[in-house]
Design a protein around this motif. Structure first.
Motif, PDB file in Angstrom:
ATOM      1  N   GLY A  65       0.785  -0.954  -0.053  1.00  0.00           N
ATOM      2  CA  GLY A  65      -0.206   0.135   0.124  1.00  0.00           C
ATOM      3  C   GLY A  65       1.018   1.301  -0.087  1.00  0.00           C
ATOM      4  N   THR A  66       0.136   2.368  -0.196  1.00  0.00           N
ATOM      5  CA  THR A  66       0.831   3.714  -0.404  1.00  0.00           C
ATOM      6  C   THR A  66       1.433   4.196   1.079  1.00  0.00           C
ATOM      7  N   GLU A  67       2.634   4.655   0.537  1.00  0.00           N
ATOM      8  CA  GLU A  67       3.293   5.506   1.777  1.00  0.00           C
ATOM      9  C   GLU A  67       3.389   7.017   1.582  1.00  0.00           C
ATOM     10  N   GLU A  68       2.604   7.450   0.692  1.00  0.00           N
ATOM     11  CA  GLU A  68       2.418   9.002   0.488  1.00  0.00           C
ATOM     12  C   GLU A  68       2.123   9.831   1.889  1.00  0.00           C
ATOM     13  N   LEU A  69       3.108  10.732   1.861  1.00  0.00           N
ATOM     14  CA  LEU A  69       2.869  11.691   3.014  1.00  0.00           C
ATOM     15  C   LEU A  69       3.540  12.962   2.744  1.00  0.00           C
ATOM     16  N   THR A  70       2.935  13.878   3.332  1.00  0.00           N
ATOM     17  CA  THR A  70       3.644  15.387   3.094  1.00  0.00           C
ATOM     18  C   THR A  70       3.561  15.948   4.355  1.00  0.00           C
ATOM     19  N   ASP A  71       4.632  16.774   4.789  1.00  0.00           N
ATOM     20  CA  ASP A  71       4.705  17.380   6.284  1.00  0.00           C
ATOM     21  C   ASP A  71       5.469  18.935   6.117  1.00  0.00           C
ATOM     22  N   VAL A  72       4.585  19.860   6.779  1.00  0.00           N
ATOM     23  CA  VAL A  72       5.357  20.964   6.789  1.00  0.00           C
ATOM     24  C   VAL A  72       5.604  21.385   7.989  1.00  0.00           C
ATOM     25  N   THR A  73       6.734  22.047   8.386  1.00  0.00           N
ATOM     26  CA  THR A  73       7.165  22.314   9.635  1.00  0.00           C
ATOM     27  C   THR A  73       7.655  23.692   9.742  1.00  0.00           C
ATOM     28  N   GLY A  74       7.402  24.418  10.895  1.00  0.00           N
ATOM     29  CA  GLY A  74       7.895  25.714  11.252  1.00  0.00           C
ATOM     30  C   GLY A  74       8.394  25.810  12.772  1.00  0.00           C
ATOM     31  N   THR A  75       9.729  26.230  12.935  1.00  0.00           N
ATOM     32  CA  THR A  75      10.212  26.462  14.335  1.00  0.00           C
ATOM     33  C   THR A  75      10.856  27.542  14.510  1.00  0.00           C
ATOM     34  N   PHE A  76      10.662  28.156  15.850  1.00  0.00           N
ATOM     35  CA  PHE A  76      11.341  29.247  16.213  1.00  0.00           C
ATOM     36  C   PHE A  76      12.298  28.927  17.305  1.00  0.00           C
ATOM     37  N   VAL A  77      13.568  29.422  17.310  1.00  0.00           N
ATOM     38  CA  VAL A  77      14.712  29.097  18.181  1.00  0.00           C
ATOM     39  C   VAL A  77      15.306  30.378  18.747  1.00  0.00           C
ATOM     40  N   VAL A  78      14.911  30.924  20.063  1.00  0.00           N
ATOM     41  CA  VAL A  78      15.203  32.060  20.610  1.00  0.00           C
ATOM     42  C   VAL A  78      16.396  31.829  21.511  1.00  0.00           C
ATOM     43  N   SER A  79      17.548  32.650  21.368  1.00  0.00           N
ATOM     44  CA  SER A  79      18.504  32.351  22.367  1.00  0.00           C
ATOM     45  C   SER A  79      18.921  33.939  22.922  1.00  0.00           C
ATOM     46  N   ILE A  80      18.739  33.594  24.398  1.00  0.00           N
ATOM     47  CA  ILE A  80      18.714  35.088  25.042  1.00  0.00           C
ATOM     48  C   ILE A  80      20.062  34.841  26.162  1.00  0.00           C
ATOM     49  N   PRO A  81      21.012  36.028  26.001  1.00  0.00           N
ATOM     50  CA  PRO A  81      22.021  36.000  26.873  1.00  0.00           C
ATOM     51  C   PRO A  81      21.243  36.732  28.289  1.00  0.00           C
ATOM     52  N   LEU A  82      21.567  35.990  29.313  1.00  0.00           N
ATOM     53  CA  LEU A  82      20.944  36.283  30.662  1.00  0.00           C
ATOM     54  C   LEU A  82      22.037  37.184  31.244  1.00  0.00           C
ATOM     55  N   ASN A  83      23.169  37.006  31.039  1.00  0.00           N
ATOM     56  CA  ASN A  83      24.416  37.836  31.592  1.00  0.00           C
ATOM     57  C   ASN A  83      25.651  37.401  30.407  1.00  0.00           C
ATOM     58  N   ASP A  84      26.782  37.600  31.092  1.00  0.00           N
ATOM     59  CA  ASP A  84      27.820  37.061  30.259  1.00  0.00           C
ATOM     60  C   ASP A  84      28.240  35.731  30.254  1.00  0.00           C
ATOM     61  N   ASP A  85      27.707  34.690  30.995  1.00  0.00           N
ATOM     62  CA  ASP A  85      28.078  33.350  31.333  1.00  0.00           C
ATOM     63  C   ASP A  85      26.824  32.610  30.753  1.00  0.00           C
ATOM     64  N   ASP A  86      25.712  33.151  30.752  1.00  0.00           N
ATOM     65  CA  ASP A  86      24.441  32.246  30.819  1.00  0.00           C
ATOM     66  C   ASP A  86      23.492  32.602  29.576  1.00  0.00           C
ATOM     67  N   VAL A  87      23.083  31.575  29.064  1.00  0.00           N
ATOM     68  CA  VAL A  87      22.118  31.595  27.861  1.00  0.00           C
ATOM     69  C   VAL A  87      20.975  30.792  28.088  1.00  0.00           C
ATOM     70  N   LEU A  88      19.734  31.363  27.784  1.00  0.00           N
ATOM     71  CA  LEU A  88      18.592  30.774  27.803  1.00  0.00           C
ATOM     72  C   LEU A  88      18.016  30.461  26.347  1.00  0.00           C
ATOM     73  N   THR A  89      17.668  29.362  26.017  1.00  0.00           N
ATOM     74  CA  THR A  89      17.028  28.900  24.717  1.00  0.00           C
ATOM     75  C   THR A  89      15.919  28.472  24.551  1.00  0.00           C
TER      76      THR A  89
END
Length: 443
Positions: A65-89
């Motif tokens: 049988g058929t394996e037909e499939l389509t997929d659309v993906t959207g992603t946001f990645v935000v990287s925030i420096p909290l100070n000189d040493d620390d990063v929140l993503t």
């Protein structure tokens, strides 16, 4: 006068001491203020892709049988420096797919049932959403890096929650790097079974169900599948990885990785059908009724070891190579080898031709359409667990502007990446994917 001169000398000494003290204090403050930050400013990545596949060996319909499939993906990645040493993503993504294959979980909802045609049931499409947060801390000398993360993802019949962490140590003037990482994923199925099997489950009325009374069963009219609903719908995965990287030459860098994964729980896919060799075939329309659904062991141990070698030939060409060997206790052994050759054609544009080869042996429990036996303990007709070889060709182009001249609101566009990959197995399966990535930095 002598007293005045002494007073003046004392003032000079005091002034010199104050100047030195102020200079020392300023130097200390300058060191603190101007220490090199791990991440200078907030960065935002937007990633999107379009994926399409096809083939004639769908596991939903027992290896045909058929394996037909389509997929659309959207992603946001935000990287925030909290100070000189620390990063929140923060990583947030959504994936929407339509599948002719999974639509055949219920092929009898309208028209004539056919494994090579999509039905219009609810399982023909789904939405997957994911949210991951990670925190990274670097030591003052940037030789020690700790990170921790947590994630959740969900779709119609599946929910996953995960936690993980890593530690990286750099030494030998940052020419050598070792790392260790660990992740735990706790997943839960909302088990969905093939339509014709459901009446034979708990509280079902078997062959007296309206599916069978309102349709004509052809072939073997005494349809009586092997079916028991899964009692445990949880799946836990535990991963442990080790990494080693070394600058071998000013133009050559190599790395090694060793990964272990232990999985426990429901490792079968509940809606994937199996047809037995020793059971007569039963049909409704052109769709063969399942003899059973997939049954696999409730544990799996995986090991992968691999290495990379990157060679900077000159200002224009770099060669990146990769090899990995994988094996598990289900009987699969595989080899992966790839090469990518970035070619810098200007100071802003780089081309990325690539090639990847993959080969694996079949799992002990894999059986093609109508070759498993009803007396077998475990069985699957999922061609992802079959023996096959695959080739993937790719090409990409990237644009980089370190001065971020183009802007959207307060963000400057730093880079654009576009890539295309074509993947083909020596079964009937093939797929293609187009990806795009945009990196923005806050001014």
């Amino acid at each position: 006068m002598a007293a005045i001169n002494k007073l003046r000398k004392l003032k000079k000494i005091i002034l010199i001491v104050c100047v030195f003290a102020l200079a020392k204090s300023y130097a200390q403050d300058s060191t603190k203020v101007y220490k090199k930050r791990v991440l200078e400013t907030t960065e935002v990545d937007f990633l999107t892709s379009y994926y399409a596949q096809d083939g004639d060996n769908a596991a939903v319909s027992g290896g045909i049988g058929t394996e037909e499939l389509t997929d659309v993906t959207g992603t946001f990645v935000v990287s925030i420096p909290l100070n000189d040493d620390d990063v929140l993503t923060i990583d947030a993504g959504v994936s929407a797919y339509t599948s002719a294959s999974s639509s055949n979980i219920d092929p009898f909802d309208d028209g004539t049932a056919d494994p090579f045609q999509a039905s219009s049931g609810a399982s023909s499409s789904d939405l997957w959403a994911n949210l991951t947060g990670s925190y990274t801390h670097s030591s003052d000398d940037r030789n020690d890096i700790w990170s921790a993360k947590a994630s959740v993802s969900s779709e119609y019949d599946y929910f996953s929650a995960g936690v993980g962490g890593s530690y990286t140590k750099l030494f030998n003037e940052k020419n050598t790097e070792v790392s260790v990482n660990a992740n735990v994923y706790l997943d839960t199925w909302n088990a969905i079974y093939p339509t014709e099997l459901r009446p034979f489950g708990n509280n079902g009325n078997g062959i007296n169900n309206r599916l069978f009374t309102e349709n004509t069963i052809t072939g073997n009219p005494n349809y009586n599948p092997i079916f028991n609903e899964f009692q445990d719908e949880g799946r836990n995965s535990y991963a442990l990885g080790f990494g080693f990287s070394q600058i071998l030459h000013k133009n050559v860098q190599g790395s090694l990785a060793l990964d272990f994964v232990q999985q426990e729980g429901l490792l079968s896919t509940p809606f994937q059908r199996v047809y037995f060799d020793d059971v007569a075939d039963s049909f409704i329309d052109d769709f063969q009724l399942a003899d059973a659904n997939e049954r696999l062991p409730d544990s799996r141990f995986k090991v992968a070891v691999g290495g990379r070698l990157n060679w900077y030939l000159n200002e224009t060409v770099t060669v990146r190579t990769f090899y990995r060997y994988y094996f598990d206790d289900w009987g699969i052994n595989s080899h992966t080898a790839s090469i990518e050759v970035p070619i810098k054609i200007t100071d802003k544009f780089t081309l990325y031709p690539s090639y990847r080869f993959y080969n694996q042996t079949a799992a002990d429990y894999f059986e093609p359409y109508e070759t498993a036996l009803s007396t077998d303990e475990f069985y699957t007709s999922d061609y992802d667990l079959s023996e096959y070889s695959a080739n993937q060709f790719g090409f990409g182009v990237s644009y980089t502007d370190i001065f971020t001249k183009a802007h959207i609101w307060k963000f400057g566009l730093k880079s654009i990446d576009l890539k295309f990959y074509q993947y083909d197995r020596d079964t009937s399966f093939s797929s293609s994917i187009i990806t795009a990535g945009f990196k923005f930095v806050m001014d």
